[in-house]
Design a protein around this motif. Structure first.
Motif, PDB file in Angstrom:
ATOM      1  N   PRO B  97     -69.065 -33.913  72.903  1.00 46.75           N
ATOM      2  CA  PRO B  97     -70.502 -34.117  73.122  1.00 46.75           C
ATOM      3  C   PRO B  97     -71.261 -32.885  73.569  1.00 46.75           C
ATOM      4  N   PRO B  98     -70.712 -32.070  74.495  1.00 48.88           N
ATOM      5  CA  PRO B  98     -71.531 -30.935  74.922  1.00 48.88           C
ATOM      6  C   PRO B  98     -71.220 -29.663  74.152  1.00 48.88           C
ATOM      7  N   GLY B  99     -70.482 -29.759  73.063  1.00 45.28           N
ATOM      8  CA  GLY B  99     -70.010 -28.560  72.371  1.00 45.28           C
ATOM      9  C   GLY B  99     -71.041 -27.928  71.465  1.00 45.28           C
ATOM     10  N   GLU B 100     -70.617 -26.842  70.831  1.00 44.29           N
ATOM     11  CA  GLU B 100     -71.452 -26.152  69.862  1.00 44.29           C
ATOM     12  C   GLU B 100     -71.774 -27.112  68.731  1.00 44.29           C
ATOM     13  N   GLN B 101     -73.047 -27.183  68.378  1.00 43.83           N
ATOM     14  CA  GLN B 101     -73.480 -28.091  67.324  1.00 43.83           C
ATOM     15  C   GLN B 101     -73.728 -27.329  66.037  1.00 43.83           C
ATOM     16  N   TYR B 102     -73.159 -27.836  64.944  1.00 44.68           N
ATOM     17  CA  TYR B 102     -73.296 -27.219  63.634  1.00 44.68           C
ATOM     18  C   TYR B 102     -74.099 -28.159  62.739  1.00 44.68           C
ATOM     19  N   PHE B 103     -75.145 -27.615  62.151  1.00 44.00           N
ATOM     20  CA  PHE B 103     -76.087 -28.434  61.390  1.00 44.00           C
ATOM     21  C   PHE B 103     -75.753 -28.474  59.905  1.00 44.00           C
ATOM     22  N   GLY B 104     -76.079 -29.607  59.307  1.00 43.89           N
ATOM     23  CA  GLY B 104     -76.036 -29.738  57.863  1.00 43.89           C
ATOM     24  C   GLY B 104     -77.316 -29.218  57.240  1.00 43.89           C
ATOM     25  N   PRO B 105     -77.423 -29.293  55.909  1.00 44.91           N
ATOM     26  CA  PRO B 105     -78.602 -28.770  55.216  1.00 44.91           C
ATOM     27  C   PRO B 105     -79.834 -29.651  55.353  1.00 44.91           C
ATOM     28  N   GLY B 106     -79.629 -30.888  55.790  1.00 42.41           N
ATOM     29  CA  GLY B 106     -80.765 -31.783  55.995  1.00 42.41           C
ATOM     30  C   GLY B 106     -81.099 -32.628  54.795  1.00 42.41           C
ATOM     31  N   THR B 107     -81.842 -33.687  55.060  1.00 39.47           N
ATOM     32  CA  THR B 107     -82.432 -34.537  54.017  1.00 39.47           C
ATOM     33  C   THR B 107     -83.939 -34.449  54.164  1.00 39.47           C
ATOM     34  N   ARG B 108     -84.596 -34.030  53.093  1.00 41.41           N
ATOM     35  CA  ARG B 108     -86.058 -33.935  53.111  1.00 41.41           C
ATOM     36  C   ARG B 108     -86.624 -35.291  52.712  1.00 41.41           C
ATOM     37  N   LEU B 109     -87.273 -35.986  53.645  1.00 40.86           N
ATOM     38  CA  LEU B 109     -87.876 -37.293  53.405  1.00 40.86           C
ATOM     39  C   LEU B 109     -89.375 -37.138  53.282  1.00 40.86           C
ATOM     40  N   THR B 110     -89.906 -37.642  52.188  1.00 41.93           N
ATOM     41  CA  THR B 110     -91.355 -37.671  51.982  1.00 41.93           C
ATOM     42  C   THR B 110     -91.795 -39.124  51.892  1.00 41.93           C
ATOM     43  N   VAL B 111     -92.742 -39.509  52.717  1.00 44.41           N
ATOM     44  CA  VAL B 111     -93.283 -40.867  52.702  1.00 44.41           C
ATOM     45  C   VAL B 111     -94.700 -40.810  52.144  1.00 44.41           C
ATOM     46  N   THR B 112     -94.943 -41.571  51.093  1.00 48.19           N
ATOM     47  CA  THR B 112     -96.265 -41.551  50.453  1.00 48.19           C
ATOM     48  C   THR B 112     -97.002 -42.874  50.645  1.00 48.19           C
TER      49      THR B 112
END
Lengths: 113, 112
Positions: B97-112
């Motif tokens: 839980p308190p460790g180094e966090q590594y991020f993914g590329p993400g999901t781009r959400l667009t709400v119209t």
């Protein structure tokens, strides 16, 4: 108290220069301070991190300076290159076992050739 | 080694709809956190899960929920989508839980 204040908002340097990005915090419960680099359309990438019992940490061209009494820390990029042009975020870990990162608003760095 | 993976990459939804975003952590990582990043801002913490239990929740409405599976992958669900939910949703993994966090590329959400 939960905020991390980051400055400047944007920064332009010449190739070889040493950009410096500063962050400040109030909450003494923060126990871990990472820096992330983010390119457009990508997720943040962990660059370097420091814990409050250390005053300085170097990894390659990146250096963190940490001033616990002033509750401030900064990122220095030595011999900056055009490829370093990105947005940089400082962050602070809140809550120990919870592992919740509080991010600054980011600094957009541009390194001119 | 594969990093954090997220799916889908992009998503377009209509107001009022529901969305499910998925994340697979780095092999061996047991903690997954979700963040929302609005354009021009730093990521904001939504949830953290460790060993399938919720360990932290940010200041987001109950329309946001998440869960973690036995293989440590995770889902973020958002109900009754609003225009303001348009953002890059990031997943980060760490060993503890308190460790180094590594991020993914993400999901781009667009709400119209």
């Amino acid at each position: 108290q939960q905020q991390v204040k980051q400055s400047p908002q944007s920064l332009i340097v010449q190739k070889g220069g040493i950009p410096i990005i500063n962050c400040a915090y109030e909450n003494t419960a923060f126990d871990y301070f990472p820096w992330y680099q983010q390119f457009p359309g990508k997720g943040p990438a962990l660059l370097i991190a420091i814990r409050p019992d250390v005053s300085e940490k170097k990894e390659g061209r990146f250096t963190i300076s940490f001033n616990k009494s002033a509750k401030q820390f900064s990122l220095h990029i030595m011999d900056s290159q055009p490829g370093d042009s990105a947005t940089y975020f400082c962050a602070a870990n809140y809550g120990g076992s919870q592992g919740n990162l509080i991010f600054g608003k980011g600094t957009k760095l541009s390194v001119k050739p | 080694d594969a990093g954090v993976t997220q799916s889908p990459t992009h998503l377009i939804k209509t107001r009022g709809q529901h969305v499910t975003l998925r994340c697979s952590p780095i092999s061996g990582h047991k903690s997954v956190s979700w963040y929302q990043q609005v354009l021009g801002q730093g990521p904001q913490f939504i949830f953290q899960y460790y060993e399938k239990e919720e360990r932290g929740r940010g200041n987001f409405p109950d329309r946001f929920s998440a869960r973690q599976f036995p293989n440590y992958s995770s889902e973020l669900n958002v109900n009754a989508l609003l225009l303001g939910d348009s953002a890059l949703y990031l997943c980060a993994s760490s060993f503890g839980p308190p460790g180094e966090q590594y991020f993914g590329p993400g999901t781009r959400l667009t709400v119209t």
